[in-house]
Write a protein that holds these residues in place. Structure first.
Motif, PDB file in Angstrom:
ATOM      1  N   ASP A 151      -5.573  -3.713  10.388  1.00 49.93           N
ATOM      2  CA  ASP A 151      -6.653  -4.047   9.451  1.00 49.93           C
ATOM      3  C   ASP A 151      -6.486  -5.377   8.954  1.00 49.93           C
ATOM      4  OD1 ASP A 151      -5.158  -3.685   7.346  1.00 49.93           O
ATOM      5  OD2 ASP A 151      -5.921  -1.712   6.733  1.00 49.93           O
ATOM      6  N   ALA A 152      -7.502  -5.740   7.944  1.00 49.46           N
ATOM      7  CA  ALA A 152      -7.493  -7.163   7.549  1.00 49.46           C
ATOM      8  C   ALA A 152      -5.938  -7.400   6.860  1.00 49.46           C
ATOM      9  CB  ALA A 152      -8.525  -7.822   6.891  1.00 49.46           C
ATOM     10  N   ASP A 153      -5.589  -6.204   6.133  1.00 50.03           N
ATOM     11  CA  ASP A 153      -4.589  -6.349   5.390  1.00 50.03           C
ATOM     12  C   ASP A 153      -3.142  -6.159   6.219  1.00 50.03           C
ATOM     13  OD1 ASP A 153      -5.983  -6.771   2.979  1.00 50.03           O
ATOM     14  OD2 ASP A 153      -6.446  -4.620   2.733  1.00 50.03           O
ATOM     15  N   LYS A 155      -2.271  -3.487   7.840  1.00 45.94           N
ATOM     16  CA  LYS A 155      -2.175  -2.080   8.013  1.00 45.94           C
ATOM     17  C   LYS A 155      -2.530  -1.507   9.368  1.00 45.94           C
ATOM     18  CE  LYS A 155      -1.353  -1.596   2.876  1.00 45.94           C
ATOM     19  NZ  LYS A 155      -2.058  -0.647   2.017  1.00 45.94           N
ATOM     20  N   LEU A 157      -4.723   0.493  11.656  1.00 46.63           N
ATOM     21  CA  LEU A 157      -5.995   1.286  11.656  1.00 46.63           C
ATOM     22  C   LEU A 157      -5.842   2.688  11.430  1.00 46.63           C
ATOM     23  CD1 LEU A 157      -7.887  -1.267  14.039  1.00 46.63           C
ATOM     24  CD2 LEU A 157      -8.115  -1.090  11.662  1.00 46.63           C
ATOM     25  N   GLU A 183       1.954  -7.452  15.637  1.00 50.07           N
ATOM     26  CA  GLU A 183       1.337  -6.351  15.569  1.00 50.07           C
ATOM     27  C   GLU A 183       2.268  -4.986  15.916  1.00 50.07           C
ATOM     28  OE1 GLU A 183      -3.099  -6.373  17.256  1.00 50.07           O
ATOM     29  OE2 GLU A 183      -1.941  -8.139  18.210  1.00 50.07           O
TER      30      GLU A 183
END
Length: 309
Positions: A151-153, A155, A157, A183
Motif C-alpha cells: 500500500d502507500a505506506d 505495508k 495489502l 517489495e
C-alpha cells in the motif's frame, strides 16, 4: 592441453552431456501462448526427454498451464519427464486473486508467481526504456493494470495475506515474480512468519533490480535464486551478461542456493536443451565442479519443488 582450453573439455568431454541427464528446468516458456514460441508444451516434453531432463516447469505469464501438465503427465509418462506448473497472479488471473490460487493448487500447481508482466515494477521498466519490449505478443493486448503487493505506506495489502497462508498450508513455492526488490523484502518476511518454506526469486538483477548484496541477504533468508540461462547462452537474443557476471552471481548466491533455469522457448532463440547445455558448459569453463553444476541444474531445484533427490 592448450591454455585456452578448459581442462574438462579434454579430460572428460562428455561431462556436459552427462549433466543434462536428470537435470530440472524450472523456467520453460513453451506454448500455446500469445507470445511467439518455437514449441508447444508437448513438444517441449519430448525435447526434454530426448535430452535426459527429468522435470520441466512450464511458465506462461498469462495462464496456469497446470491442467495441461497434469494431462500430459498422465498420457506421456513413458517419456520420463515430470511436467510442473503454477499460477501467475497477473491481470489475466485476476491479479492478487485468492480464488485463482486455491483453484490452481487444487489442480496440482506447485508454484505461485507474484505479478510478473502486470507488476507496477515491470510496467515502470517498460515506460522508462524505449528498448524494453517485453512482453511482445503476437496480437495486440490490452494495456496492463499495474499491480503491487504494497500500500502507500509500504505495508502488504490485506489481500496478499490469505494468499501467503494458502501457500504455506499447501507447502507450495512462492516466487517473487517481477516485483521490485523493495517489495520483496516485506513480502518474504511476512511469508516466512506465516510458514511459507519454499521461496524463489527469478532473475534478480533483471527487472527486479537486486544487487549482489541483496542476493546475499535473500539467501540468508532461505531464498533460492534462479538465474535465466537465456541471459548467458550463446546466440540468445536475450544474452545480456557474460560468464564472469554469472560467476559473481553464483558466488553471491552460493552454489547451494543457486538454480539455473533455461527461460527459453521463445521463437528465434536457441532450443531449450541447447541453451541448457551451453550454460552448463559455461559453468564448467568457469571452473565449477560436476557436483557444483549438478546442484545448480538439478538438486537445488528438486529440493525447492519437493521432488525426490
Amino acid at each position: 592441453m592448450s591454455e585456452f582450453t578448459p581442462a574438462w573439455r579434454e579430460r572428460d568431454p562428455g561431462m556436459s552431456q552427462r549433466l543434462m541427464k536428470g537435470a530440472i528446468d524450472l523456467h520453460c516458456h513453451s506454448g500455446p501462448s500469445v507470445m511467439p514460441r518455437y514449441c508447444d508444451h508437448h513438444e517441449a516434453m519430448h525435447e526434454a526427454s530426448e535430452a535426459g531432463l527429468r522435470a520441466l516447469l512450464i511458465k506462461d505469464h498469462y495462464y496456469s498451464a497446470t491442467p495441461v501438465t497434469e494431462m500430459l503427465n498422465k498420457h506421456y509418462g513413458h517419456l520420463n519427464v515430470e511436467l510442473l506448473s503454477g499460477v501467475p497472479l497477473n491481470n489475466q488471473s485476476g491479479g492478487l486473486n485468492l480464488y485463482a490460487v486455491e483453484h490452481g493448487i487444487a489442480l496440482g500447481a506447485r508454484l505461485i508467481w507474484m505479478p510478473t508482466f502486470s507488476s507496477a515494477n515491470h510496467i515502470a521498466h517498460h515506460k522508462a526504456d524505449a528498448n524494453f519490449k517485453f512482453p511482445k505478443s503476437d496480437k495486440r493486448m490490452m494495456a496492463p493494470a499495474p499491480l503491487t503487493v504494497l500500500d502507500a505506506d509500504g505495508k502488504l495489502l490485506p489481500e496478499v495475506l490469505p494468499i501467503l497462508d494458502m501457500i504455506a498450508e499447501n507447502d507450495v513455492v512462492l516466487s517473487s515474480g517481477h516485483l521490485h526488490i523493495s517489495e520483496i523484502w516485506p513480502l518474504f518476511e511476512e511469508a516466512r512468519k506465516r510458514g511459507v518454506k519454499r521461496l524463489l526469486t527469478n532473475h534478480p538483477t533483471y527487472i527486479v533490480d537486486a544487487n549482489l548484496d541483496d542476493i546475499r541477504r535473500l539467501v540468508g533468508m532461505g531464498v533460492y535464486i534462479e538465474h535465466s540461462m537465456c541471459m548467458f547462452a550463446e546466440n540468445s537474443k536475450f544474452k545480456f551478461y557474460d560468464p564472469e557476471t554469472l560467476r559473481g552471481l553464483i558466488e553471491a548466491g552460493t552454489v547451494e542456493r543457486t538454480i539455473l533455469g533455461s527461460d527459453l522457448g521463445q521463437a528465434g532463440n536457441p532450443k531449450i536443451a541447447d541453451g541448457f547445455r551451453n550454460v552448463i558448459e559455461i559453468c564448467l569453463d568457469l571452473g565449477y565442479s560436476e557436483d557444483d553444476v549438478r546442484k545448480m541444474t538439478s538438486t537445488n531445484a528438486a529440493q525447492l519443488m519437493g521432488l525426490a533427490l
